[in-house]
Scaffold this active site. Sequence first.
Site, PDB file in Angstrom:
ATOM      1  N   THR A  24       2.765 -13.592  12.409  1.00  0.00           N
ATOM      2  CA  THR A  24       3.778 -12.870  13.316  1.00  0.00           C
ATOM      3  C   THR A  24       4.366 -13.820  14.257  1.00  0.00           C
ATOM      4  O   THR A  24       5.733 -13.406  14.499  1.00  0.00           O
ATOM      5  CB  THR A  24       2.741 -11.736  14.097  1.00  0.00           C
ATOM      6  OG1 THR A  24       1.452 -12.338  14.484  1.00  0.00           O
ATOM      7  CG2 THR A  24       2.582 -10.539  13.204  1.00  0.00           C
ATOM      8  N   ASN A  72      -4.866  -4.090  20.249  1.00  0.00           N
ATOM      9  CA  ASN A  72      -3.651  -4.508  20.501  1.00  0.00           C
ATOM     10  C   ASN A  72      -2.531  -3.876  19.570  1.00  0.00           C
ATOM     11  O   ASN A  72      -2.798  -3.601  18.344  1.00  0.00           O
ATOM     12  CB  ASN A  72      -3.470  -6.361  20.001  1.00  0.00           C
ATOM     13  CG  ASN A  72      -2.083  -6.628  19.810  1.00  0.00           C
ATOM     14  OD1 ASN A  72      -1.091  -6.038  20.745  1.00  0.00           O
ATOM     15  ND2 ASN A  72      -1.929  -7.825  19.016  1.00  0.00           N
ATOM     16  N   ASP A  88       6.897  -1.209  11.518  1.00  0.00           N
ATOM     17  CA  ASP A  88       6.039  -0.070  11.228  1.00  0.00           C
ATOM     18  C   ASP A  88       5.649   0.624  12.088  1.00  0.00           C
ATOM     19  O   ASP A  88       4.468   1.071  11.512  1.00  0.00           O
ATOM     20  CB  ASP A  88       5.425  -0.716   9.929  1.00  0.00           C
ATOM     21  CG  ASP A  88       4.160  -1.599  10.405  1.00  0.00           C
ATOM     22  OD1 ASP A  88       4.509  -1.901  11.811  1.00  0.00           O
ATOM     23  OD2 ASP A  88       3.137  -2.092   9.803  1.00  0.00           O
ATOM     24  N   ARG A  92      38.924  43.418 -13.423  1.00  0.00           N
ATOM     25  CA  ARG A  92      37.736  43.856 -14.472  1.00  0.00           C
ATOM     26  C   ARG A  92      38.547  44.680 -15.335  1.00  0.00           C
ATOM     27  O   ARG A  92      39.355  45.508 -15.076  1.00  0.00           O
ATOM     28  CB  ARG A  92      36.749  44.209 -13.595  1.00  0.00           C
ATOM     29  CG  ARG A  92      36.831  45.519 -12.695  1.00  0.00           C
ATOM     30  CD  ARG A  92      35.775  46.050 -12.292  1.00  0.00           C
ATOM     31  NE  ARG A  92      35.770  46.476 -11.036  1.00  0.00           N
ATOM     32  CZ  ARG A  92      35.738  47.674 -10.649  1.00  0.00           C
ATOM     33  NH1 ARG A  92      36.326  48.736 -11.549  1.00  0.00           N
ATOM     34  NH2 ARG A  92      35.712  48.174  -9.355  1.00  0.00           N
ATOM     35  N   ARG A 115       0.685  -1.242   0.062  1.00  0.00           N
ATOM     36  CA  ARG A 115       0.252  -0.189   0.004  1.00  0.00           C
ATOM     37  C   ARG A 115       0.957   1.298  -0.131  1.00  0.00           C
ATOM     38  O   ARG A 115       0.333   2.429  -0.158  1.00  0.00           O
ATOM     39  CB  ARG A 115      -0.960   0.039   1.233  1.00  0.00           C
ATOM     40  CG  ARG A 115      -2.002  -0.782   0.828  1.00  0.00           C
ATOM     41  CD  ARG A 115      -3.249  -1.057   2.065  1.00  0.00           C
ATOM     42  NE  ARG A 115      -2.358  -1.777   2.980  1.00  0.00           N
ATOM     43  CZ  ARG A 115      -3.138  -1.852   4.223  1.00  0.00           C
ATOM     44  NH1 ARG A 115      -4.316  -1.355   4.674  1.00  0.00           N
ATOM     45  NH2 ARG A 115      -2.367  -2.797   5.137  1.00  0.00           N
ATOM     46  N   ASN A 173       0.842   2.061   6.923  1.00  0.00           N
ATOM     47  CA  ASN A 173       0.550   1.131   6.085  1.00  0.00           C
ATOM     48  C   ASN A 173       0.480   1.955   4.850  1.00  0.00           C
ATOM     49  O   ASN A 173       0.640   1.260   3.593  1.00  0.00           O
ATOM     50  CB  ASN A 173      -0.881   0.562   6.130  1.00  0.00           C
ATOM     51  CG  ASN A 173      -0.885  -0.451   7.678  1.00  0.00           C
ATOM     52  OD1 ASN A 173       0.053  -1.229   7.524  1.00  0.00           O
ATOM     53  ND2 ASN A 173      -1.524  -0.087   8.509  1.00  0.00           N
TER      54      ASN A 173
HETATM   55  C1  UD1 Z   1      -1.248  -7.317  13.831  1.00  0.00           C
HETATM   56  C2  UD1 Z   1      -1.969  -8.147  15.106  1.00  0.00           C
HETATM   57  C3  UD1 Z   1      -2.972  -7.285  15.488  1.00  0.00           C
HETATM   58  C4  UD1 Z   1      -2.726  -5.854  15.985  1.00  0.00           C
HETATM   59  C5  UD1 Z   1      -2.119  -5.120  14.748  1.00  0.00           C
HETATM   60  C6  UD1 Z   1      -1.620  -3.779  15.178  1.00  0.00           C
HETATM   61  C7  UD1 Z   1      -1.334 -10.298  14.881  1.00  0.00           C
HETATM   62  C8  UD1 Z   1      -1.804 -11.809  14.401  1.00  0.00           C
HETATM   63  N1  UD1 Z   1      -2.019  -9.249  14.618  1.00  0.00           N
HETATM   64  O1  UD1 Z   1      -2.022  -7.531  12.968  1.00  0.00           O
HETATM   65  O2  UD1 Z   1      -3.412  -7.840  16.761  1.00  0.00           O
HETATM   66  O3  UD1 Z   1      -3.624  -5.053  16.340  1.00  0.00           O
HETATM   67  O4  UD1 Z   1      -0.942  -5.869  14.314  1.00  0.00           O
HETATM   68  O5  UD1 Z   1      -0.981  -3.012  14.041  1.00  0.00           O
HETATM   69  O6  UD1 Z   1      -0.040 -10.348  15.464  1.00  0.00           O
HETATM   70  N2  UD1 Z   1       5.001  -9.601   9.703  1.00  0.00           N
HETATM   71  C9  UD1 Z   1       6.519 -10.481   9.626  1.00  0.00           C
HETATM   72  N3  UD1 Z   1       5.914 -11.685   9.109  1.00  0.00           N
HETATM   73  C10 UD1 Z   1       4.778 -12.273   8.918  1.00  0.00           C
HETATM   74  C11 UD1 Z   1       3.708 -11.567   9.307  1.00  0.00           C
HETATM   75  C12 UD1 Z   1       3.613 -10.239   9.674  1.00  0.00           C
HETATM   76  O7  UD1 Z   1       7.113  -9.998   9.626  1.00  0.00           O
HETATM   77  O8  UD1 Z   1       4.597 -13.364   8.378  1.00  0.00           O
HETATM   78  C13 UD1 Z   1       5.231  -8.324  10.306  1.00  0.00           C
HETATM   79  C14 UD1 Z   1       4.713  -7.412   9.410  1.00  0.00           C
HETATM   80  O9  UD1 Z   1       5.922  -6.854   8.934  1.00  0.00           O
HETATM   81  C15 UD1 Z   1       4.379  -6.061  10.344  1.00  0.00           C
HETATM   82  C16 UD1 Z   1       3.761  -7.142  11.588  1.00  0.00           C
HETATM   83  O10 UD1 Z   1       4.426  -8.302  11.525  1.00  0.00           O
HETATM   84  O11 UD1 Z   1       5.309  -5.376  10.729  1.00  0.00           O
HETATM   85  C17 UD1 Z   1       2.314  -7.221  11.657  1.00  0.00           C
HETATM   86  O12 UD1 Z   1       1.920  -7.911  10.628  1.00  0.00           O
HETATM   87  P1  UD1 Z   1       0.417  -7.465   9.964  1.00  0.00           P
HETATM   88  O13 UD1 Z   1       0.045  -8.616   8.984  1.00  0.00           O
HETATM   89  O14 UD1 Z   1       0.652  -6.012   9.617  1.00  0.00           O
HETATM   90  O15 UD1 Z   1      -0.392  -7.757  11.190  1.00  0.00           O
HETATM   91  P2  UD1 Z   1      -1.816  -6.838  11.366  1.00  0.00           P
HETATM   92  O16 UD1 Z   1      -3.031  -7.805  10.644  1.00  0.00           O
HETATM   93  O17 UD1 Z   1      -1.914  -5.676  11.155  1.00  0.00           O
HETATM   94 CA    CA Z   2      -0.218  -3.949  10.268  1.00  0.00          CA
END
Ligand code: UD1
Ligand code: CA
Length: 455
Positions: free
Chosen positions: A89, A178, A113, A431, A23, A235
């Site tokens: 995560t 969270n 981020d 000059r 995004r 984002n």
């Molecule tokens: C996550 C949280 C959510 C919280 C929100 C806050 C989980 C399951 N959910 O959701 O509860 O309210 O953040 O912004 O944790 N990332 C990785 N590898 C992965 C997946 C994610 O490195 O396989 C990193 C992403 O780069 C990012 C962070 O983890 O920095 C969060 O991942 P993202 O997919 O954005 O989670 P949300 O759905 O936003």
């Molecule tokens: Ca996120």
Amino acid sequence: MRLFQMNQRTCLSIILAAGEGTRMKSTLPKVLHRIAGLPLVAHVAKAAQSAGAGNLALVVGHGGEKVRSAAESFAPEAEIFEQTERLGTAHAVLAARKAIERGHDDVLVMFGDTPLIDATALATARQRLADGAAVVVLGFRTENPTGYGRLIESGGKLRAIREEKDASEEERRVTFCNSGLMAISGRHALELLDGVGNANSKGEYYLTDIVEIAGARGLPVVATEASFENALGINNRAELAEAEAIWQKHRRRETMLAGVTLVAPDTVFFSHDTLIEADALVEPNVWFGPGVHVASGATIRAFSHLEGAKVASGAEVGPFARLRPGTDLKEKAKVGNFCEVKKAVVEKGAKVNHLTYIGDAHIGAGANIGAGTITCNYDGYLKFLTEIGEGAFIGSNSSLVAPVSIGNGAYVASGSVITESVPDDALAFGRARQKTLPEKARALRERRADAAKKK
Ligand code: UD1
Ligand code: CA
């Protein structure tokens, strides 16, 4: 600045930076976009360090070369791990399994981020671990919780975190969310993370599941509350600008409370490393790029742009001045309107007041550089130095063709093109002499008028 000693408890911070959101619509990884000139993920690392995290683990995505090489400058001591598949995560945290296995008292999980997380919130979470919690979740309240995991509490205890997609309608009405930041007791971290499965609507390994897992094992879980700003995740570029605005607002306030006068604070922009001492004055519309140090008693006047510059006490910059990297203004030096200075020392009390370019130069104390002076420092291939002695006077509209030196107390006549060095106390004309022909203007006019009639 180390905020937190925590009586010798060791701390590992794992920063997740593997997610490649699209995004931002950018070829640059999201976490390398900047706030106050510093990558988002570097802000996160700085907060972790201020909260006493002596060890940093950075989890990058498959081929995260750009993040990896950026980390060499903002956190050279960080250990880099690669999450080759984006499976959630918890899976990302486990990419740093080797670091967790080394055994730390506290493990902080942070998102790369979320740049406005502050060290105090982290220190509070660590304190709760020290008090005996196995998992501490940093929550925040918002009227618009869509997209965030909800903190599900009952009987005053945090029971679970439910992701938006997996939440019931009732759970979705919860506004305590969270932030993504978690502090986990190092002693329990691996057993909790290894207990996470992927039976959810996204098929991902959710870090948030460790709350329920810990609860089921009778381990204490707590939620602490942080501000919405602390939890702001970036984002897209609109959120990036929002975070920049919040950061700047905080820094302006901090700067003013530290004794700096900002006449119109909302129009002044700082870099992450700007250093301004008490009793400096900054007029409206000033931009500080990286590496600026302004000493006490200096004045930065309106519409000036500074990067990599030192401004000593009593010095004055602007209005409308540009100081580029390597500028070093000593006490009471002046750089006035429409002047550009690069890689140059302007000694005590020297004046560069109007419409001038000074590059690769040394200007002696008390020298006066006339309006429109240009140091011709570049021949298209190489840069050359200009040396101007103490108390020298450079007449307006002179070009100093480097390499060249003007001696102490020397005087350069206006409009000169100086290609040879001028000794101390010499007067240099570079000059043509003026020639004045009496009555010749009248004759010229008549000739031109005749020529025009014959056409
Ligand atoms: C996550 C949280 C959510 C919280 C929100 C806050 C989980 C399951 N959910 O959701 O509860 O309210 O953040 O912004 O944790 N990332 C990785 N590898 C992965 C997946 C994610 O490195 O396989 C990193 C992403 O780069 C990012 C962070 O983890 O920095 C969060 O991942 P993202 O997919 O954005 O989670 P949300 O759905 O936003
Ligand atoms: Ca996120």
